[in-house]
Design a protein around this motif. Structure first.
Motif, PDB file in Angstrom:
ATOM      1  N   VAL A 114      32.540  89.832  22.907  1.00 27.14           N
ATOM      2  CA  VAL A 114      31.992  88.501  23.154  1.00 27.14           C
ATOM      3  C   VAL A 114      33.013  87.470  22.689  1.00 27.14           C
ATOM      4  O   VAL A 114      33.581  87.600  21.600  1.00 27.14           O
ATOM      5  CB  VAL A 114      30.668  88.293  22.396  1.00 27.14           C
ATOM      6  N   ALA A 115      33.239  86.452  23.511  1.00 25.81           N
ATOM      7  CA  ALA A 115      34.043  85.305  23.100  1.00 25.81           C
ATOM      8  C   ALA A 115      33.071  84.227  22.637  1.00 25.81           C
ATOM      9  O   ALA A 115      32.358  83.633  23.444  1.00 25.81           O
ATOM     10  CB  ALA A 115      34.904  84.803  24.251  1.00 25.81           C
ATOM     11  N   ALA A 116      33.026  83.996  21.345  1.00 29.07           N
ATOM     12  CA  ALA A 116      32.050  83.063  20.772  1.00 29.07           C
ATOM     13  C   ALA A 116      32.474  81.616  21.018  1.00 29.07           C
ATOM     14  O   ALA A 116      33.612  81.244  20.720  1.00 29.07           O
ATOM     15  CB  ALA A 116      31.914  83.313  19.274  1.00 29.07           C
ATOM     16  N   PRO A 117      31.580  80.779  21.539  1.00 32.51           N
ATOM     17  CA  PRO A 117      31.915  79.367  21.749  1.00 32.51           C
ATOM     18  C   PRO A 117      31.669  78.536  20.491  1.00 32.51           C
ATOM     19  O   PRO A 117      30.605  78.623  19.879  1.00 32.51           O
ATOM     20  CB  PRO A 117      30.956  78.951  22.867  1.00 32.51           C
ATOM     21  N   LEU A 118      32.647  77.757  20.111  1.00 32.18           N
ATOM     22  CA  LEU A 118      32.484  76.830  18.993  1.00 32.18           C
ATOM     23  C   LEU A 118      32.390  75.405  19.538  1.00 32.18           C
ATOM     24  O   LEU A 118      33.172  75.023  20.415  1.00 32.18           O
ATOM     25  CB  LEU A 118      33.675  76.911  18.030  1.00 32.18           C
ATOM     26  N   PRO A 119      31.487  74.601  19.011  1.00 33.97           N
ATOM     27  CA  PRO A 119      31.395  73.218  19.480  1.00 33.97           C
ATOM     28  C   PRO A 119      32.556  72.340  19.025  1.00 33.97           C
ATOM     29  O   PRO A 119      32.833  71.302  19.631  1.00 33.97           O
ATOM     30  CB  PRO A 119      30.065  72.731  18.906  1.00 33.97           C
ATOM     31  N   LEU A 120      33.217  72.722  17.913  1.00 30.50           N
ATOM     32  CA  LEU A 120      34.322  71.946  17.345  1.00 30.50           C
ATOM     33  C   LEU A 120      33.891  70.541  16.954  1.00 30.50           C
ATOM     34  O   LEU A 120      34.670  69.584  17.013  1.00 30.50           O
ATOM     35  CB  LEU A 120      35.521  71.885  18.309  1.00 30.50           C
ATOM     36  N   THR A 121      32.629  70.416  16.536  1.00 31.90           N
ATOM     37  CA  THR A 121      32.081  69.115  16.153  1.00 31.90           C
ATOM     38  C   THR A 121      32.067  68.897  14.638  1.00 31.90           C
ATOM     39  O   THR A 121      32.128  67.760  14.173  1.00 31.90           O
ATOM     40  CB  THR A 121      30.661  68.951  16.709  1.00 31.90           C
ATOM     41  N   SER A 122      31.931  69.962  13.877  1.00 37.58           N
ATOM     42  CA  SER A 122      32.062  69.919  12.427  1.00 37.58           C
ATOM     43  C   SER A 122      32.220  71.357  11.958  1.00 37.58           C
ATOM     44  O   SER A 122      31.878  72.303  12.689  1.00 37.58           O
ATOM     45  CB  SER A 122      30.843  69.279  11.743  1.00 37.58           C
ATOM     46  N   PHE A 123      32.721  71.536  10.744  1.00 37.29           N
ATOM     47  CA  PHE A 123      32.893  72.894  10.243  1.00 37.29           C
ATOM     48  C   PHE A 123      31.532  73.591  10.136  1.00 37.29           C
ATOM     49  O   PHE A 123      31.385  74.756  10.538  1.00 37.29           O
ATOM     50  CB  PHE A 123      33.594  72.874   8.881  1.00 37.29           C
TER      51      PHE A 123
END
Length: 231
Positions: A36-45
């Motif tokens: 699985v390639a996990a999606p990160l929102p990159l909005t905060s740690f």
């Protein structure tokens, strides 16, 4: 000893998305590993750690958790007991109390490293020319076009939050040091890898080896898989 089925979760870093793992996903899938390639929102740690925890909830363990660049900090912050090992790909590994920015800016930057600054929304974009000069200088024209097109900004809140006790203090870790990295200098990667007592594989690759040198990345992940399967 019988081998356990192992899942692999791949976590992208700043300015990227799951497509950066395409050359790793295919061979792992062909070998029969749930990937699985996990999606990160990159909005905060905190948001990124929570997103990765949600991905881990739906993946059977044991899990080999792989992080590129910024995601090195994220993979070490999750609490899931499914995680059997960590694999760092040209990644950042802040220690307890440090921020991602602390380790990213450690030491003198590479001459080709881009100047990074947040915009009016607190978002940091990679300058377009830096994709080819620093982020993935070994990529083909087509690969550079894709990396540029899918670029996602990272929030200042991702890199300024102090981290807690990182999982690499108790979970086996591997570290691919990218000796030709222009984003995170190799000396900095060696420092972090030694500090975390990781199994170090130093190779003459750039900052985005899962795109430009996938066989190198795949071999290290497979090594971690083999150990996790026998643990």
């Amino acid at each position: 000893m019988p081998r356990k089925p192992v899942s692999v979760v791949l976590v992208h870093g700043a300015w990227a998305d799951g497509t950066s793992w395409a050359k790793i996903i295919r061979p792992l899938a062909e070998e029969g590993y749930g990937t699985v390639a996990a999606p990160l929102p990159l909005t905060s740690f905190a948001d990124d750690v929570a997103a990765l925890e949600r991905t881990l909830e739906r993946v059977p363990g044991p899990v080999v958790l792989v992080g590129h660049a910024y995601a090195g900090a994220v993979i070490a912050a999750v609490q899931s007991r499914k995680v059997a090992s960590l694999v760092y790909v040209a990644a950042l590994a802040p220690d307890e109390g440090e921020t991602v920015a602390d380790v990213f800016y450690r030491g003198r930057p590479h001459p080709e490293a881009p100047t990074l600054a947040p915009d009016g929304h607190g978002l940091i974009y990679l300058p377009p020319e830096a994709v080819s000069t620093a982020f993935a200088p070994g990529a083909t024209a087509g690969e550079l076009a894709l990396l540029t097109a899918v670029q996602r900004p990272i929030s200042l809140a991702c890199i300024t939050a102090p981290v807690g006790r990182p999982a690499w203090k108790q979970v086996p870790a591997w570290f691919l040091v990218a000796e030709q990295d222009r984003m995170i200098i190799a000396d900095n990667q060696h420092f972090m890898a030694r500090r975390m007592q990781a199994r170090i594989h130093a190779r003459p690759v750039d900052h985005t080896p899962m795109v430009t040198a996938p066989d190198v990345v795949l071999a290290i992940i497979q090594e971690a898989i083999r150990e996790a399967a026998l643990a």
